[in-house]
Design an enzyme around this catalytic site. Structure first.
Site, PDB file in Angstrom:
ATOM      1  N   SER A 250       0.872  -1.195  -0.046  1.00 23.12           N
ATOM      2  CA  SER A 250      -0.118   0.161  -0.053  1.00 23.12           C
ATOM      3  C   SER A 250       0.868   1.168   0.089  1.00 23.12           C
ATOM      4  CB  SER A 250      -0.809   0.011   1.205  1.00 23.12           C
ATOM      5  OG  SER A 250      -1.437   1.464   1.349  1.00 23.12           O
TER       6      SER A 250
ATOM      7  N   TYR B  37      -2.054   5.481  -4.195  1.00 22.99           N
ATOM      8  CA  TYR B  37      -3.018   6.756  -4.018  1.00 22.99           C
ATOM      9  C   TYR B  37      -2.659   7.921  -4.329  1.00 22.99           C
ATOM     10  CZ  TYR B  37      -6.314   3.849  -0.416  1.00 22.99           C
ATOM     11  OH  TYR B  37      -6.880   3.093   0.113  1.00 22.99           O
TER      12      TYR B  37
ATOM     13  N   THR C 284      -6.049   2.730  -6.713  1.00 24.64           N
ATOM     14  CA  THR C 284      -7.208   2.599  -5.977  1.00 24.64           C
ATOM     15  C   THR C 284      -8.184   3.686  -6.259  1.00 24.64           C
ATOM     16  OG1 THR C 284      -6.187   1.364  -4.440  1.00 24.64           O
ATOM     17  CG2 THR C 284      -8.344   2.289  -3.800  1.00 24.64           C
TER      18      THR C 284
ATOM     19  N   LYS D 242      -8.038  -0.587  -9.268  1.00 24.55           N
ATOM     20  CA  LYS D 242      -8.738  -1.231  -8.167  1.00 24.55           C
ATOM     21  C   LYS D 242      -9.936  -0.614  -7.606  1.00 24.55           C
ATOM     22  CE  LYS D 242      -7.800  -3.300  -3.461  1.00 24.55           C
ATOM     23  NZ  LYS D 242      -8.123  -2.358  -2.596  1.00 24.55           N
TER      24      LYS D 242
ATOM     25  N   HIS E 234     -13.755  -2.641  -1.791  1.00 14.29           N
ATOM     26  CA  HIS E 234     -12.756  -2.180  -0.671  1.00 14.29           C
ATOM     27  C   HIS E 234     -13.077  -3.027   0.519  1.00 14.29           C
ATOM     28  CE1 HIS E 234      -9.589   1.135  -0.494  1.00 14.29           C
ATOM     29  NE2 HIS E 234      -9.758   0.650   0.710  1.00 14.29           N
TER      30      HIS E 234
HETATM   31  C1  FNR Z   1      -7.417  -2.145   3.317  1.00 16.81           C
HETATM   32  N1  FNR Z   1      -7.914  -1.947   1.923  1.00 16.81           N
HETATM   33  C2  FNR Z   1      -6.972  -1.018   1.154  1.00 16.81           C
HETATM   34  N2  FNR Z   1      -6.812  -0.872  -0.213  1.00 16.81           N
HETATM   35  C3  FNR Z   1      -6.232  -0.118  -0.914  1.00 16.81           C
HETATM   36  O1  FNR Z   1      -6.324  -0.313  -1.775  1.00 16.81           O
HETATM   37  N3  FNR Z   1      -5.342   0.645  -0.090  1.00 16.81           N
HETATM   38  C4  FNR Z   1      -5.089   0.396   1.453  1.00 16.81           C
HETATM   39  O2  FNR Z   1      -4.252   1.035   1.804  1.00 16.81           O
HETATM   40  C5  FNR Z   1      -5.849  -0.411   2.078  1.00 16.81           C
HETATM   41  N4  FNR Z   1      -6.126  -0.562   3.348  1.00 16.81           N
HETATM   42  C6  FNR Z   1      -6.759  -1.451   3.943  1.00 16.81           C
HETATM   43  C7  FNR Z   1      -6.587  -1.653   5.294  1.00 16.81           C
HETATM   44  C8  FNR Z   1      -7.242  -2.664   5.974  1.00 16.81           C
HETATM   45  C9  FNR Z   1      -7.108  -2.938   7.573  1.00 16.81           C
HETATM   46  C10 FNR Z   1      -8.290  -3.424   5.213  1.00 16.81           C
HETATM   47  C11 FNR Z   1      -8.914  -4.465   5.949  1.00 16.81           C
HETATM   48  C12 FNR Z   1      -8.122  -3.173   3.917  1.00 16.81           C
HETATM   49  C13 FNR Z   1      -8.731  -2.817   1.113  1.00 16.81           C
HETATM   50  C14 FNR Z   1      -7.866  -4.141   0.825  1.00 16.81           C
HETATM   51  O3  FNR Z   1      -6.818  -3.862  -0.237  1.00 16.81           O
HETATM   52  C15 FNR Z   1      -8.834  -5.009  -0.004  1.00 16.81           C
HETATM   53  O4  FNR Z   1      -9.617  -4.358  -0.998  1.00 16.81           O
HETATM   54  C16 FNR Z   1      -9.907  -5.609   1.153  1.00 16.81           C
HETATM   55  O5  FNR Z   1      -9.309  -5.955   2.394  1.00 16.81           O
HETATM   56  C17 FNR Z   1     -10.553  -7.121   0.371  1.00 16.81           C
HETATM   57  O6  FNR Z   1     -11.523  -7.335   1.246  1.00 16.81           O
HETATM   58  P1  FNR Z   1     -11.351  -8.651   2.244  1.00 16.81           P
HETATM   59  O7  FNR Z   1     -10.497  -9.734   1.352  1.00 16.81           O
HETATM   60  O8  FNR Z   1     -10.758  -8.101   3.521  1.00 16.81           O
HETATM   61  O9  FNR Z   1     -12.810  -9.190   2.430  1.00 16.81           O
END
Ligand code: FNR
Length: 408
Positions: A134, A157, A183, A278, A302
């Site tokens: 990330s 981002y 994203t 994404k 997300h």
């Molecule tokens: C995320 N997600 C996320 N996505 C992204 O593009 N950049 C980010 O920094 C983050 N940070 C983040 C932190 C935490 C704690 C979570 C749980 C999720 C979303 C992540 O990439 C992904 O899309 C989801 O976690 C997918 O869903 P599941 O597998 O957790 O159900």
């Protein structure tokens, strides 16, 4: 053999041994199933941090529906067509993968476990699956590249200042990142009720209750005090302090929000390798992303953390698959909890999926070993699912593997 989808690859370069997939479940004592890792994560983390991982936006309707809609899909059992050997090897965004899974980008991973990005990336590499870093990571792009030789994906981002964006892209390119994942579903930061209740805001709200909860988790606290994480990719841009609070505030104030066509065109011009979008849930957005130069799309809400009430990926995926055809690689994200879910999303037409919370539970509980345990569970389940559905190769699925959900 060069053909990465070839069966001989099973015994070739990856660390997943046949014994990892057998019926003896050799992963004990870390975890018999994902619930063990989740329970261990809950025991190790202060309540606010666990809720930050576990929670979604508003009433968490979409978060719940993500797993419910995947559960509701049915697999076509085929018991007389079983083959003795099964191949999980494939590619994701051009990278070899020992199963059709990559780790999702997770911001603030080093708050969950000290230097968590490096632990997760190492586990992913040893297992042979791609890792996504990330923008909001606590270990920098360069630190992860130095610790892990395999190329990883960089999740991007977009910030208001083009100079910051250009510097981040250049650093990702120099570090050898093989794909950039932009994203696009975070135009705003929606209310997350659990985080508000727990004071997990920027800046943090320190309340006596939160301090008590932290003191009740001395192992986590010791890790925090030893490593004092910050957002390492961004700290260099921030005047007046490199601590997590200051850098997080800077990130929130300088974040661009909505990604427009001009932003996307700029990224495409400045990123020479694979470009991934994404956070798409709609066929029209998918077509537009391809028109603007995306090589791949992560169909995602997300993990239920953005628009509460948004469609689930399980329901949205088939129409996007129809609209995209072979014009871009499609990955599934949000709600995958097991190898059986992986099989289902392949059946919906995905090339593979991103795994979020399941690997984070493992990381929070046991660091690198916990991520490995989570990945093994997924691989085992996938293998068993393949055995009972007569699938001998993830790259060659029989028709009608999944009984499709109602198209929404
Ligand atoms: C995320 N997600 C996320 N996505 C992204 O593009 N950049 C980010 O920094 C983050 N940070 C983040 C932190 C935490 C704690 C979570 C749980 C999720 C979303 C992540 O990439 C992904 O899309 C989801 O976690 C997918 O869903 P599941 O597998 O957790 O159900």
């Amino acid at each position: 053999m060069d053909d990465i989808t070839g069966r001989q690859d099973i015994d070739a370069s990856f660390k997943l041994r046949p014994s990892d997939l057998d019926h003896e479940f050799k992963i004990a004592p870390l975890a018999w199933h994902l619930g063990n890792l989740k329970a261990a994560a809950r025991r190790r983390l202060p309540r606010g941090i666990f809720d930050f991982i576990e929670g979604g936006s508003y009433d968490e309707d979409t978060l719940r529906a993500n797993t419910a809609d995947l559960s509701a899909l049915r697999l076509r059992q085929r018991v007389l067509a079983t083959t003795p050997s099964r191949n999980q090897h494939t590619t994701i965004l051009g990278q070899r993968a020992s199963m059709p899974v990559a780790l999702a980008p997770i911001g603030f991973t080093g708050v969950i476990y000290p230097r968590g990005e490096i632990h997760a990336a190492k586990a992913a590499q040893a297992f042979g699956v791609p890792y996504s870093l990330s923008t909001l990571s606590t270990c920098s792009i360069e630190e992860v590249a130095a610790a892990v030789p395999a190329p990883f994906f960089f999740q991007f981002y977009i910030f208001r200042d083009r100079a910051v964006n250009a510097a981040l892209l250049q650093r990702a390119e120099q570090a050898g990142c093989s794909a950039l994942m932009v994203t696009v579903d975070t135009a705003v930061h929606p209310r997350r009720n659990r985080d508000l209740d727990n004071g997990m805001t920027v800046p943090l709200k320190i309340r006596p209750r939160n301090i008590m909860r932290i003191l009740m988790r001395p192992r986590w606290l010791a890790g925090w005090l030893r490593h004092r994480p910050t957002l390492a990719n961004l700290a260099m841009f921030v005047p007046g302090g490199t601590d997590l609070g200051t850098v997080s505030l800077w990130a929130e104030r300088n974040y661009k929000g909505a990604v427009g066509v001009a932003d996307f065109e700029w990224v495409r011009r400045n990123w020479p390798r694979k470009l991934v979008v994404k956070g798409v849930l709609d066929p029209e957005d998918a077509r537009l992303a391809i028109k603007l130069g995306a090589d791949a799309i992560v169909v995602s809400n997300h993990g239920g953390r953005q628009l509460d009430g948004a469609n689930t990926t399980a329901r949205a995926f088939p129409a996007i698959g129809d609209a995209v055809g072979d014009d871009a690689e499609l990955l599934f994200d949000s709600g995958v909890r097991s190898g059986l879910d992986v099989l289902k999303v392949l059946g919906l037409g995905a090339k593979g999926c991103l795994l979020g919370r399941p690997f984070v539970y493992g990381l929070a509980a046991h660091g690198e070993a916990g991520v490995t345990a989570a990945l093994r569970l997924v691989a085992q389940d996938l293998d068993q699912g393949m055995a009972l559905t007569g699938v001998d190769d993830v790259n060659n699925l029989p028709p009608g593997l999944v009984i499709e959900p109602t198209r929404a």
